[in-house]
Design an enzyme around this catalytic site. Structure first.
Site, short mmCIF file in Angstrom:
data_model
loop_
_atom_site.label_atom_id
_atom_site.label_comp_id
_atom_site.label_asym_id
_atom_site.label_seq_id
_atom_site.Cartn_x
_atom_site.Cartn_y
_atom_site.Cartn_z
N ARG A 181 12.16 10.52 6.88
CA ARG A 181 12.32 9.41 5.94
C ARG A 181 13.43 9.68 4.94
O ARG A 181 13.69 8.85 4.07
CB ARG A 181 11.03 9.26 5.17
CG ARG A 181 10.27 8.00 5.51
CD ARG A 181 8.98 8.09 4.73
NE ARG A 181 8.39 6.84 4.52
CZ ARG A 181 7.33 6.42 5.21
NH1 ARG A 181 6.84 7.12 6.19
NH2 ARG A 181 6.78 5.28 4.89
N LYS A 193 5.87 -0.12 12.79
CA LYS A 193 6.00 1.20 13.42
C LYS A 193 4.64 1.67 13.96
O LYS A 193 4.53 2.10 15.10
CB LYS A 193 6.53 2.26 12.41
CG LYS A 193 7.87 1.92 11.80
CD LYS A 193 8.34 3.00 10.83
CE LYS A 193 7.46 3.21 9.63
NZ LYS A 193 7.39 2.06 8.69
N ARG A 242 -5.37 -0.93 2.35
CA ARG A 242 -4.87 0.34 1.82
C ARG A 242 -4.49 0.16 0.35
O ARG A 242 -3.93 -0.88 -0.02
CB ARG A 242 -3.61 0.75 2.62
CG ARG A 242 -3.90 1.71 3.74
CD ARG A 242 -2.74 1.94 4.67
NE ARG A 242 -1.45 2.24 4.05
CZ ARG A 242 -0.35 2.51 4.75
NH1 ARG A 242 -0.39 2.53 6.08
NH2 ARG A 242 0.80 2.75 4.15
N ARG A 245 -2.39 -6.78 5.48
CA ARG A 245 -2.83 -5.76 6.44
C ARG A 245 -4.25 -5.27 6.11
O ARG A 245 -4.59 -5.04 4.96
CB ARG A 245 -1.88 -4.56 6.43
CG ARG A 245 -2.40 -3.43 7.31
CD ARG A 245 -1.37 -2.38 7.57
NE ARG A 245 -0.80 -1.79 6.37
CZ ARG A 245 0.20 -0.91 6.40
NH1 ARG A 245 0.72 -0.55 7.55
NH2 ARG A 245 0.68 -0.42 5.28
N ARG A 250 7.75 0.61 -2.57
CA ARG A 250 7.98 1.26 -1.27
C ARG A 250 9.24 0.70 -0.61
O ARG A 250 10.00 1.45 0.02
CB ARG A 250 6.76 1.06 -0.37
CG ARG A 250 5.56 1.90 -0.82
CD ARG A 250 4.26 1.42 -0.22
NE ARG A 250 4.23 1.50 1.23
CZ ARG A 250 3.37 0.81 1.99
NH1 ARG A 250 2.50 -0.01 1.44
NH2 ARG A 250 3.41 0.95 3.29
P1 AP5 Z 1 2.23 -1.68 10.70
O1 AP5 Z 1 2.36 -1.47 12.16
O2 AP5 Z 1 1.05 -1.07 10.03
O3 AP5 Z 1 3.59 -1.30 9.96
P2 AP5 Z 1 4.23 0.12 9.63
O4 AP5 Z 1 5.69 0.02 9.88
O5 AP5 Z 1 3.48 1.22 10.33
O6 AP5 Z 1 3.96 0.13 8.09
P3 AP5 Z 1 3.39 1.26 7.12
O7 AP5 Z 1 3.11 0.56 5.81
O8 AP5 Z 1 2.23 2.01 7.70
O9 AP5 Z 1 4.59 2.16 7.00
P4 AP5 Z 1 4.98 3.03 5.86
O10 AP5 Z 1 6.11 3.67 6.50
O11 AP5 Z 1 5.23 2.44 4.54
O12 AP5 Z 1 3.60 3.82 5.58
P5 AP5 Z 1 3.14 5.27 5.98
O13 AP5 Z 1 1.71 5.21 6.27
O14 AP5 Z 1 4.07 5.87 6.98
O15 AP5 Z 1 2.23 -3.28 10.44
C1 AP5 Z 1 2.09 -3.80 9.12
C2 AP5 Z 1 1.34 -5.16 9.19
O16 AP5 Z 1 2.15 -6.11 9.89
C3 AP5 Z 1 0.00 -5.11 9.95
O17 AP5 Z 1 -0.90 -6.00 9.32
C4 AP5 Z 1 0.35 -5.60 11.36
O18 AP5 Z 1 -0.75 -6.22 12.00
C5 AP5 Z 1 1.48 -6.60 11.05
N1 AP5 Z 1 2.48 -6.68 12.12
C6 AP5 Z 1 3.00 -5.62 12.84
N2 AP5 Z 1 3.92 -6.07 13.72
C7 AP5 Z 1 4.00 -7.43 13.53
C8 AP5 Z 1 4.77 -8.46 14.15
N3 AP5 Z 1 5.66 -8.20 15.11
N4 AP5 Z 1 4.60 -9.73 13.70
C9 AP5 Z 1 3.69 -10.01 12.71
N5 AP5 Z 1 2.93 -9.09 12.09
C10 AP5 Z 1 3.08 -7.80 12.51
O19 AP5 Z 1 3.41 6.06 4.61
C11 AP5 Z 1 2.62 5.82 3.45
C12 AP5 Z 1 3.10 6.71 2.33
O20 AP5 Z 1 2.96 8.09 2.72
C13 AP5 Z 1 4.59 6.56 1.95
O21 AP5 Z 1 4.82 5.50 1.03
C14 AP5 Z 1 4.87 7.95 1.35
O22 AP5 Z 1 4.38 8.04 0.04
C15 AP5 Z 1 4.05 8.89 2.23
N6 AP5 Z 1 4.84 9.39 3.38
C16 AP5 Z 1 4.61 9.16 4.71
N7 AP5 Z 1 5.54 9.76 5.47
C17 AP5 Z 1 6.38 10.40 4.61
C18 AP5 Z 1 7.56 11.16 4.79
N8 AP5 Z 1 8.07 11.39 6.01
N9 AP5 Z 1 8.18 11.63 3.68
C19 AP5 Z 1 7.67 11.42 2.44
N10 AP5 Z 1 6.58 10.69 2.20
C20 AP5 Z 1 5.93 10.17 3.27
#
Ligand code: AP5
Length: 210
Positions: A88, A13, A154, A122, A165
């Site tokens: 979410r 994402k 991270r 990552r 997660r």
């Molecule tokens: P990346 O693009 O970073 O993936 P992502 O989907 O953004 O993953 P996140 O871990 O950031 O999502 P998340 O939803 O768990 O975390 P968030 O920060 O929102 O890619 C991941 C890896 O794969 C990278 O190394 C990349 O290079 C690689 N990659 C990407 N595309 C690829 C491809 N096509 N092929 C191969 N490799 C690839 O949330 C963190 C925490 O915050 C949550 O756990 C929660 O506690 C809190 N939080 C955030 N939002 C909310 C909410 N709305 N409600 C409640 N809690 C929340």
């Protein structure tokens, strides 16, 4: 254009939202990034969010909804935005529906087996937030290509937290697929393809010429 990027942790994402945001000239709003900044700044919200994020759990709906509600009033959202990581839960989606209308939901579909590898490999730039995977780097100490600063792992990308997660995603976030399918705005894209193929598919889905 108001767009949501939906998908499990590690689906890509953030990677795709950064690129599409630059191409369309609309902001990427990542609730994860906002919460991590609040933790680094030791704000009240950050202190409240930290224990949830460290445990791989969701931050309470009321906290996250208030953050997004405020962010969407900012002038840079006037021509649209990409929501990355919000909503979410069904209550978050219902709260958003009361605030704004959404044009498209891009659902990046990736099997769990790929996600643990992606997340444990990552690395993120401490300055600009650019994301890399260790397989892209020549050695463990490579700096960020964009700003030459340090890349770090991270805290919530440790394998045990990644598994929590993923469990939380399946229990609380996956129901949003049916929620937005019912609204007729869900577009599912195979997120296990190459980054460029996914990017092209997203632009095509949004009706934007590359
Ligand atoms: P990346 O693009 O970073 O993936 P992502 O989907 O953004 O993953 P996140 O871990 O950031 O999502 P998340 O939803 O768990 O975390 P968030 O920060 O929102 O890619 C991941 C890896 O794969 C990278 O190394 C990349 O290079 C690689 N990659 C990407 N595309 C690829 C491809 N096509 N092929 C191969 N490799 C690839 O949330 C963190 C925490 O915050 C949550 O756990 C929660 O506690 C809190 N939080 C955030 N939002 C909310 C909410 N709305 N409600 C409640 N809690 C929340």
């Amino acid at each position: 254009m108001n767009v949501i990027f939906l998908g499990p942790p590690g689906a890509g994402k953030g990677t795709q939202a950064q690129r599409v945001s630059a191409a369309l000239g609309i902001p990427q709003i990542s609730t994860g990034d906002i919460l991590r900044r609040a933790i680094a700044d030791k704000t009240k919200t950050g202190l409240e969010a930290k224990s949830y994020i460290d445990a791989g759990q969701l931050v309470p709906d009321s906290v996250v909804i208030a953050i997004v509600e405020e962010r969407l009033t900012m002038p840079d959202c006037a021509n649209g935005y990409i929501l990355d990581g919000f909503p979410r839960t069904v209550p978050q989606a219902e709260a958003l529906a009361k605030l704004q209308s959404i044009d498209s939901v891009i659902n990046l579909d990736v099997p769990d087996a790929h996600l643990v590898n992606r997340l444990s490999g990552r690395r993120v730039c401490i300055k600009c937030g650019a994301t890399y995977h260790v397989s892209m780097l020549k050695d463990g100490a490579d700096p960020c290509v964009a700003c030459n600063d340090k890349l770090v792992q991270r805290d919530d990308d440790k394998e045990e937290t990644v598994r929590s997660r993923l469990a939380v995603y399946h229990a609380q976030t996956a129901p949003l697929v049916a929620f937005y399918e019912k609204e007729g705005i869900l577009h599912t894209i195979d997120g296990a393809q190459s980054m460029d193929t996914i990017y092209d598919a997203i632009l095509k889905t949004l009706g934007v010429k590359p």
